[in-house]
Design a protein around this motif. Structure first.
Motif, PDB file in Angstrom:
ATOM      1  N   LYS A   1       0.832  -1.198   0.000  1.00 55.75           N
ATOM      2  CA  LYS A   1       0.000   0.000   0.000  1.00 55.75           C
ATOM      3  C   LYS A   1       0.873   1.256   0.000  1.00 55.75           C
ATOM      4  O   LYS A   1       0.602   2.205  -0.735  1.00 55.75           O
ATOM      5  N   GLU A   2       1.932   1.254   0.804  1.00 52.34           N
ATOM      6  CA  GLU A   2       2.830   2.404   0.844  1.00 52.34           C
ATOM      7  C   GLU A   2       3.539   2.585  -0.493  1.00 52.34           C
ATOM      8  O   GLU A   2       3.690   3.707  -0.988  1.00 52.34           O
ATOM      9  N   ASP A   3       3.960   1.476  -1.095  1.00 50.98           N
ATOM     10  CA  ASP A   3       4.622   1.561  -2.395  1.00 50.98           C
ATOM     11  C   ASP A   3       3.672   2.102  -3.456  1.00 50.98           C
ATOM     12  O   ASP A   3       4.077   2.875  -4.330  1.00 50.98           O
ATOM     13  N   ALA A   4       2.411   1.705  -3.397  1.00 52.66           N
ATOM     14  CA  ALA A   4       1.427   2.179  -4.366  1.00 52.66           C
ATOM     15  C   ALA A   4       1.214   3.683  -4.230  1.00 52.66           C
ATOM     16  O   ALA A   4       1.083   4.393  -5.232  1.00 52.66           O
ATOM     17  N   VAL A   5       1.191   4.184  -2.999  1.00 57.13           N
ATOM     18  CA  VAL A   5       1.018   5.624  -2.774  1.00 57.13           C
ATOM     19  C   VAL A   5       2.201   6.389  -3.356  1.00 57.13           C
ATOM     20  O   VAL A   5       2.035   7.408  -4.026  1.00 57.13           O
ATOM     21  N   VAL A   6       3.408   5.896  -3.118  1.00 59.17           N
ATOM     22  CA  VAL A   6       4.598   6.564  -3.641  1.00 59.17           C
ATOM     23  C   VAL A   6       4.613   6.505  -5.159  1.00 59.17           C
ATOM     24  O   VAL A   6       4.917   7.507  -5.827  1.00 59.17           O
ATOM     25  N   ASP A   7       4.279   5.368  -5.740  1.00 57.77           N
ATOM     26  CA  ASP A   7       4.247   5.243  -7.192  1.00 57.77           C
ATOM     27  C   ASP A   7       3.224   6.197  -7.806  1.00 57.77           C
ATOM     28  O   ASP A   7       3.477   6.814  -8.845  1.00 57.77           O
ATOM     29  N   ALA A   8       2.069   6.338  -7.161  1.00 57.12           N
ATOM     30  CA  ALA A   8       1.044   7.243  -7.672  1.00 57.12           C
ATOM     31  C   ALA A   8       1.527   8.690  -7.614  1.00 57.12           C
ATOM     32  O   ALA A   8       1.311   9.463  -8.550  1.00 57.12           O
ATOM     33  N   ALA A   9       2.183   9.057  -6.525  1.00 53.75           N
ATOM     34  CA  ALA A   9       2.694  10.425  -6.397  1.00 53.75           C
ATOM     35  C   ALA A   9       3.765  10.703  -7.445  1.00 53.75           C
ATOM     36  O   ALA A   9       3.797  11.787  -8.044  1.00 53.75           O
ATOM     37  N   LEU A  10       4.639   9.741  -7.670  1.00 58.22           N
ATOM     38  CA  LEU A  10       5.677   9.919  -8.690  1.00 58.22           C
ATOM     39  C   LEU A  10       5.072  10.029 -10.084  1.00 58.22           C
ATOM     40  O   LEU A  10       5.515  10.832 -10.909  1.00 58.22           O
ATOM     41  N   ALA A  11       4.037   9.231 -10.359  1.00 58.33           N
ATOM     42  CA  ALA A  11       3.382   9.294 -11.664  1.00 58.33           C
ATOM     43  C   ALA A  11       2.709  10.650 -11.866  1.00 58.33           C
ATOM     44  O   ALA A  11       2.777  11.223 -12.959  1.00 58.33           O
ATOM     45  N   ARG A  12       2.060  11.171 -10.803  1.00 62.57           N
ATOM     46  CA  ARG A  12       1.437  12.486 -10.898  1.00 62.57           C
ATOM     47  C   ARG A  12       2.472  13.572 -11.160  1.00 62.57           C
ATOM     48  O   ARG A  12       2.264  14.463 -11.982  1.00 62.57           O
ATOM     49  N   ALA A  13       3.592  13.498 -10.468  1.00 64.69           N
ATOM     50  CA  ALA A  13       4.639  14.501 -10.652  1.00 64.69           C
ATOM     51  C   ALA A  13       5.219  14.425 -12.062  1.00 64.69           C
ATOM     52  O   ALA A  13       5.461  15.459 -12.702  1.00 64.69           O
ATOM     53  N   GLU A  14       5.430  13.231 -12.553  1.00 66.44           N
ATOM     54  CA  GLU A  14       5.959  13.055 -13.908  1.00 66.44           C
ATOM     55  C   GLU A  14       4.968  13.568 -14.948  1.00 66.44           C
ATOM     56  O   GLU A  14       5.343  14.225 -15.919  1.00 66.44           O
ATOM     57  N   SER A  15       3.699  13.297 -14.734  1.00 66.20           N
ATOM     58  CA  SER A  15       2.667  13.761 -15.654  1.00 66.20           C
ATOM     59  C   SER A  15       2.613  15.283 -15.675  1.00 66.20           C
ATOM     60  O   SER A  15       2.514  15.894 -16.745  1.00 66.20           O
ATOM     61  N   ALA A  16       2.682  15.891 -14.516  1.00 63.80           N
ATOM     62  CA  ALA A  16       2.649  17.346 -14.450  1.00 63.80           C
ATOM     63  C   ALA A  16       3.877  17.947 -15.113  1.00 63.80           C
ATOM     64  O   ALA A  16       3.785  18.987 -15.795  1.00 63.80           O
ATOM     65  N   ARG A  17       5.023  17.310 -14.924  1.00 65.72           N
ATOM     66  CA  ARG A  17       6.240  17.823 -15.535  1.00 65.72           C
ATOM     67  C   ARG A  17       6.172  17.751 -17.063  1.00 65.72           C
ATOM     68  O   ARG A  17       6.548  18.674 -17.765  1.00 65.72           O
ATOM     69  N   GLN A  18       5.642  16.641 -17.566  1.00 74.29           N
ATOM     70  CA  GLN A  18       5.548  16.499 -19.014  1.00 74.29           C
ATOM     71  C   GLN A  18       4.499  17.442 -19.607  1.00 74.29           C
ATOM     72  O   GLN A  18       4.667  17.960 -20.689  1.00 74.29           O
ATOM     73  N   THR A  19       3.415  17.658 -18.863  1.00 76.81           N
ATOM     74  CA  THR A  19       2.387  18.573 -19.333  1.00 76.81           C
ATOM     75  C   THR A  19       2.933  19.991 -19.424  1.00 76.81           C
ATOM     76  O   THR A  19       2.693  20.683 -20.411  1.00 76.81           O
ATOM     77  N   SER A  20       3.689  20.396 -18.422  1.00 77.25           N
ATOM     78  CA  SER A  20       4.253  21.746 -18.466  1.00 77.25           C
ATOM     79  C   SER A  20       5.312  21.871 -19.565  1.00 77.25           C
ATOM     80  O   SER A  20       5.450  22.930 -20.172  1.00 77.25           O
ATOM     81  N   ARG A  21       6.005  20.814 -19.853  1.00 77.99           N
ATOM     82  CA  ARG A  21       7.002  20.840 -20.931  1.00 77.99           C
ATOM     83  C   ARG A  21       6.302  20.920 -22.291  1.00 77.99           C
ATOM     84  O   ARG A  21       6.744  21.629 -23.193  1.00 77.99           O
ATOM     85  N   ASP A  22       5.185  20.176 -22.445  1.00 77.40           N
ATOM     86  CA  ASP A  22       4.461  20.174 -23.717  1.00 77.40           C
ATOM     87  C   ASP A  22       3.806  21.520 -23.997  1.00 77.40           C
ATOM     88  O   ASP A  22       3.724  21.946 -25.151  1.00 77.40           O
ATOM     89  N   THR A  23       3.353  22.200 -22.962  1.00 79.67           N
ATOM     90  CA  THR A  23       2.685  23.495 -23.169  1.00 79.67           C
ATOM     91  C   THR A  23       3.687  24.633 -23.247  1.00 79.67           C
ATOM     92  O   THR A  23       3.316  25.759 -23.559  1.00 79.67           O
TER      93      THR A  23
END
Length: 59
Positions: free
Chosen positions: A35-57
């Motif tokens: 469960k803890e690993d899933a929370v960390v993985d989700a947070a990392l995925a959100r951060a990566e998604s936000a970073r790529q979105t800001s790079r694309d725009t």
């Protein structure tokens, strides 16, 4: 007796610190690890998604 009062605080802190380390080591892994690993993985995925979105725009 001054040496006893001088040694008590460091000894008490050492005992509590040792207890803290033992507790941390014992709680690593176990039933909540997935469960803890899933929370960390989700947070990392959100951060990566936000970073790529800001790079694309171009922001």
């Amino acid at each position: 007796m001054d040496y006893v009062s001088a040694l008590v605080p460091p000894v008490v802190m050492a005992v509590f610190f040792t207890g803290l380390i033992v507790t941390i080591v014992k709680t690593q892994g176990g039933a909540n690890k997935a469960k803890e690993d899933a929370v960390v993985d989700a947070a990392l995925a959100r951060a990566e998604s936000a970073r790529q979105t800001s790079r694309d725009t171009g922001a």
